[in-house]
Design a protein around this motif. Structure first.
Motif, PDB file in Angstrom:
ATOM      1  N   GLU A 189      -4.585  16.532  -9.032  1.00 10.67           N
ATOM      2  CA  GLU A 189      -5.676  15.948  -8.247  1.00 10.67           C
ATOM      3  C   GLU A 189      -5.583  14.429  -8.284  1.00 10.67           C
ATOM      4  OE1 GLU A 189      -9.405  16.959  -9.960  1.00 10.67           O
ATOM      5  OE2 GLU A 189      -8.895  16.177 -11.932  1.00 10.67           O
ATOM      6  N   GLY A 190      -6.356  13.791  -7.418  1.00 15.97           N
ATOM      7  CA  GLY A 190      -6.413  12.337  -7.391  1.00 15.97           C
ATOM      8  C   GLY A 190      -7.083  11.837  -6.125  1.00 15.97           C
ATOM      9  N   SER A 191      -7.343  10.547  -6.089  1.00 21.52           N
ATOM     10  CA  SER A 191      -8.004   9.936  -4.936  1.00 21.52           C
ATOM     11  C   SER A 191      -7.404   8.561  -4.678  1.00 21.52           C
ATOM     12  CB  SER A 191      -9.512   9.793  -5.202  1.00 21.52           C
ATOM     13  OG  SER A 191     -10.162   9.100  -4.146  1.00 21.52           O
ATOM     14  N   ILE A 192      -7.100   8.286  -3.411  1.00 24.86           N
ATOM     15  CA  ILE A 192      -6.593   6.982  -2.994  1.00 24.86           C
ATOM     16  C   ILE A 192      -7.543   6.405  -1.954  1.00 24.86           C
ATOM     17  CG2 ILE A 192      -4.720   5.752  -1.829  1.00 24.86           C
ATOM     18  CD1 ILE A 192      -2.781   7.757  -3.035  1.00 24.86           C
ATOM     19  N   ILE A 193      -7.887   5.134  -2.132  1.00 26.45           N
ATOM     20  CA  ILE A 193      -8.777   4.449  -1.204  1.00 26.45           C
ATOM     21  C   ILE A 193      -8.075   3.182  -0.725  1.00 26.45           C
ATOM     22  CG2 ILE A 193     -11.024   3.338  -0.926  1.00 26.45           C
ATOM     23  CD1 ILE A 193     -11.892   5.064  -3.427  1.00 26.45           C
ATOM     24  N   ASN A 194      -7.835   3.097   0.566  1.00 30.41           N
ATOM     25  CA  ASN A 194      -7.144   1.958   1.158  1.00 30.41           C
ATOM     26  C   ASN A 194      -8.139   1.042   1.860  1.00 30.41           C
ATOM     27  OD1 ASN A 194      -4.606   2.998   0.371  1.00 30.41           O
ATOM     28  ND2 ASN A 194      -4.512   4.279   2.205  1.00 30.41           N
ATOM     29  N   ILE A 195      -7.895  -0.246   1.781  1.00 25.94           N
ATOM     30  CA  ILE A 195      -8.775  -1.214   2.441  1.00 25.94           C
ATOM     31  C   ILE A 195      -8.115  -1.700   3.729  1.00 25.94           C
ATOM     32  CG2 ILE A 195     -10.062  -3.361   2.237  1.00 25.94           C
ATOM     33  CD1 ILE A 195     -10.967  -1.164   0.289  1.00 25.94           C
ATOM     34  N   LEU A 206      -1.267  10.587   4.874  1.00 29.19           N
ATOM     35  CA  LEU A 206      -1.230  11.006   3.473  1.00 29.19           C
ATOM     36  C   LEU A 206      -2.295  12.063   3.186  1.00 29.19           C
ATOM     37  CD1 LEU A 206      -0.629   7.663   1.528  1.00 29.19           C
ATOM     38  CD2 LEU A 206       1.023   9.470   2.055  1.00 29.19           C
ATOM     39  N   ALA A 207      -3.473  11.900   3.809  1.00 26.17           N
ATOM     40  CA  ALA A 207      -4.521  12.907   3.632  1.00 26.17           C
ATOM     41  C   ALA A 207      -4.043  14.276   4.119  1.00 26.17           C
ATOM     42  CB  ALA A 207      -5.783  12.487   4.372  1.00 26.17           C
ATOM     43  N   ALA A 208      -3.321  14.282   5.236  1.00 24.49           N
ATOM     44  CA  ALA A 208      -2.812  15.539   5.782  1.00 24.49           C
ATOM     45  C   ALA A 208      -1.701  16.120   4.916  1.00 24.49           C
ATOM     46  CB  ALA A 208      -2.296  15.312   7.204  1.00 24.49           C
ATOM     47  N   GLU A 209      -0.845  15.251   4.427  1.00 25.74           N
ATOM     48  CA  GLU A 209       0.323  15.721   3.685  1.00 25.74           C
ATOM     49  C   GLU A 209      -0.029  16.232   2.288  1.00 25.74           C
ATOM     50  OE1 GLU A 209       4.813  14.038   2.610  1.00 25.74           O
ATOM     51  OE2 GLU A 209       3.585  13.093   4.161  1.00 25.74           O
ATOM     52  N   PHE A 210      -1.067  15.655   1.675  1.00 25.29           N
ATOM     53  CA  PHE A 210      -1.338  15.987   0.276  1.00 25.29           C
ATOM     54  C   PHE A 210      -2.718  16.597   0.039  1.00 25.29           C
ATOM     55  CE2 PHE A 210       2.009  12.776   0.123  1.00 25.29           C
ATOM     56  CZ  PHE A 210       2.940  13.451  -0.657  1.00 25.29           C
ATOM     57  N   GLY A 211      -3.420  16.933   1.116  1.00 24.24           N
ATOM     58  CA  GLY A 211      -4.717  17.582   0.950  1.00 24.24           C
ATOM     59  C   GLY A 211      -4.612  18.899   0.199  1.00 24.24           C
ATOM     60  N   LYS A 212      -3.571  19.644   0.471  1.00 23.01           N
ATOM     61  CA  LYS A 212      -3.385  20.941  -0.200  1.00 23.01           C
ATOM     62  C   LYS A 212      -3.141  20.794  -1.691  1.00 23.01           C
ATOM     63  CE  LYS A 212       1.606  21.079   0.831  1.00 23.01           C
ATOM     64  NZ  LYS A 212       1.627  19.708   1.381  1.00 23.01           N
ATOM     65  N   ASN A 213      -2.801  19.571  -2.107  1.00 28.11           N
ATOM     66  CA  ASN A 213      -2.584  19.286  -3.531  1.00 28.11           C
ATOM     67  C   ASN A 213      -3.821  18.678  -4.195  1.00 28.11           C
ATOM     68  OD1 ASN A 213       0.312  18.326  -2.055  1.00 28.11           O
ATOM     69  ND2 ASN A 213       0.458  19.856  -3.678  1.00 28.11           N
ATOM     70  N   ASN A 214      -4.945  18.721  -3.464  1.00 27.64           N
ATOM     71  CA  ASN A 214      -6.212  18.190  -3.972  1.00 27.64           C
ATOM     72  C   ASN A 214      -6.150  16.685  -4.220  1.00 27.64           C
ATOM     73  OD1 ASN A 214      -8.930  18.709  -4.536  1.00 27.64           O
ATOM     74  ND2 ASN A 214      -8.567  18.815  -6.735  1.00 27.64           N
ATOM     75  N   THR A 246       0.830  -1.207   0.000  1.00 23.50           N
ATOM     76  CA  THR A 246       0.000   0.000   0.000  1.00 23.50           C
ATOM     77  C   THR A 246       0.862   1.253   0.000  1.00 23.50           C
ATOM     78  OG1 THR A 246      -1.836  -1.108   1.122  1.00 23.50           O
ATOM     79  CG2 THR A 246      -1.713   1.288   1.347  1.00 23.50           C
ATOM     80  N   PHE A 247       1.926   1.246   0.781  1.00 23.43           N
ATOM     81  CA  PHE A 247       2.803   2.414   0.925  1.00 23.43           C
ATOM     82  C   PHE A 247       3.428   2.804  -0.413  1.00 23.43           C
ATOM     83  CE2 PHE A 247       6.503   4.858   1.925  1.00 23.43           C
ATOM     84  CZ  PHE A 247       6.292   5.454   3.160  1.00 23.43           C
ATOM     85  N   PHE A 248       4.090   1.852  -1.051  1.00 21.08           N
ATOM     86  CA  PHE A 248       4.861   2.212  -2.241  1.00 21.08           C
ATOM     87  C   PHE A 248       4.002   2.325  -3.503  1.00 21.08           C
ATOM     88  CE2 PHE A 248       8.377   0.776   0.500  1.00 21.08           C
ATOM     89  CZ  PHE A 248       9.161   1.923   0.407  1.00 21.08           C
ATOM     90  N   THR A 249       2.878   1.615  -3.563  1.00 17.21           N
ATOM     91  CA  THR A 249       1.973   1.837  -4.688  1.00 17.21           C
ATOM     92  C   THR A 249       1.354   3.223  -4.581  1.00 17.21           C
ATOM     93  OG1 THR A 249       1.492  -0.526  -4.754  1.00 17.21           O
ATOM     94  CG2 THR A 249       0.010   0.918  -5.969  1.00 17.21           C
ATOM     95  N   SER A 250       1.010   3.642  -3.362  1.00 14.22           N
ATOM     96  CA  SER A 250       0.501   5.007  -3.153  1.00 14.22           C
ATOM     97  C   SER A 250       1.552   6.043  -3.514  1.00 14.22           C
ATOM     98  CB  SER A 250       0.074   5.191  -1.695  1.00 14.22           C
ATOM     99  OG  SER A 250      -0.995   4.338  -1.359  1.00 14.22           O
ATOM    100  N   GLN A 251       2.797   5.770  -3.172  1.00 16.32           N
ATOM    101  CA  GLN A 251       3.874   6.708  -3.490  1.00 16.32           C
ATOM    102  C   GLN A 251       3.986   6.916  -5.000  1.00 16.32           C
ATOM    103  OE1 GLN A 251       8.248   5.688  -3.063  1.00 16.32           O
ATOM    104  NE2 GLN A 251       7.979   6.968  -1.233  1.00 16.32           N
ATOM    105  N   ALA A 252       3.953   5.831  -5.750  1.00 17.53           N
ATOM    106  CA  ALA A 252       4.024   5.937  -7.210  1.00 17.53           C
ATOM    107  C   ALA A 252       2.812   6.680  -7.754  1.00 17.53           C
ATOM    108  CB  ALA A 252       4.120   4.544  -7.827  1.00 17.53           C
ATOM    109  N   ALA A 253       1.640   6.410  -7.207  1.00 17.02           N
ATOM    110  CA  ALA A 253       0.420   7.075  -7.671  1.00 17.02           C
ATOM    111  C   ALA A 253       0.442   8.568  -7.364  1.00 17.02           C
ATOM    112  CB  ALA A 253      -0.804   6.423  -7.031  1.00 17.02           C
ATOM    113  N   ILE A 254       0.885   8.931  -6.172  1.00 21.59           N
ATOM    114  CA  ILE A 254       0.882  10.338  -5.783  1.00 21.59           C
ATOM    115  C   ILE A 254       1.843  11.147  -6.642  1.00 21.59           C
ATOM    116  CG2 ILE A 254       1.570  11.915  -3.920  1.00 21.59           C
ATOM    117  CD1 ILE A 254       0.142   9.994  -1.984  1.00 21.59           C
TER     118      ILE A 254
END
Length: 248
Positions: free
Chosen positions: A130-136, A167-175, A114-122
């Motif tokens: 903009e973008g959206s990540i949903i973790n299970i 991640l929500a806190a760190e990248f919220g300002k980036n939409n 989850t960590f590194f796939t999110s990193q590549a996506a972000i």
């Protein structure tokens, strides 16, 4: 409006397959992933919509797999709008029986994946603006059950919950919106893998006195993907499991 593109990891069966299927029905471009290539190929054939569906086989615990998913989405469809980090493993084992190798399996696949796939996506989402990540995750992070020892997977899922909020806190300002879904007992192949032959026997853990279906998770994922003002949330999808109990 351009067609949105979603990546779903662990999409060959269960929750991931249901999410991929629903997003295809709603007109999204979909990139599906699984470690088991045979299962992935079967799901690819079953889902159809091959003009909007791409498959990428690979072990999500390897950082290269996450980047391959991003590259596939961008090369075929031009963007990564939504990432659903669904791939994971879960099984019970007593705490005193867990050794380092066993624990590492869960940390590598569930948390590291989850960590590194999110990193590549972000990285890609920052380029897009903009973008959206949903973790299970799982409700068991916040509501443990005696008699169901699962410290290894729950520790990894707890890390996913914490990562979601950070991640929500760190990248919220980036939409970039980051949320989590914490399912209760869901009718899926995962139950059999954990040794539960009759998942409905656990219905009493939920206030609704029934277990959930994979479509319930898919529908919540769709809501979160299309929301523009929900972020940093871990939403319990559990039929009331965390809220309370029936008196036996």
């Amino acid at each position: 409006m351009k067609t949105q593109t979603i990546i779903v990891t662990g999409a060959s069966t269960g929750i991931g397959k249901a999410i991929a299927g629903l997003f295809l029905e709603k007109g999204y471009n979909v990139v599906i992933n699984a470690a088991n290539e045979d299962n992935l190929n079967a799901t690819f054939s079953e889902l159809g919509h091959h003009d909007r569906l791409v498959k990428v086989a690979g072990d999500i615990s390897k950082t290269s797999t996450g980047q391959q998913l991003i590259d596939a989405a961008v090369s075929h469809f031009g963007s990564v709008d939504v990432l659903v980090n669904n791939a994971g493993i879960f099984e019970p084992k007593g705490f005193l029986e867990v050794d380092e190798t066993y624990l590492d399996r869960f940390l590598s696949i569930n948390l590291k994946g989850t960590f590194f796939t999110s990193q590549a996506a972000i990285r890609q989402m920052l380029k897009q603006g903009e973008g959206s990540i949903i973790n299970i995750g799982t409700v068991l992070v916040d509501h443990a059950i005696g008699g169901f020892p699962a410290t290894a997977p729950i520790s990894s899922k707890g890390g996913i919950h914490a990562l979601t909020r950070q991640l929500a806190a760190e990248f919220g300002k980036n939409n970039i919106l980051v949320n989590g879904i914490a399912p209760g007992i869901i009718r899926s192949p995962l139950q059999a893998k954990t040794g539960i032959s009759n998942a409905d026997s656990l219905a009493g853990l939920h206030l609704l006195n029934r277990i959930g279906d994979t479509k319930d998770v898919a529908e919540l994922a769709l809501y979160l993907a299309e929301s523009n003002f929900v972020t940093g949330e871990i939403i319990n999808l559990d039929g009331g499991h965390v809220s309370g109990h029936h008196i036996a």
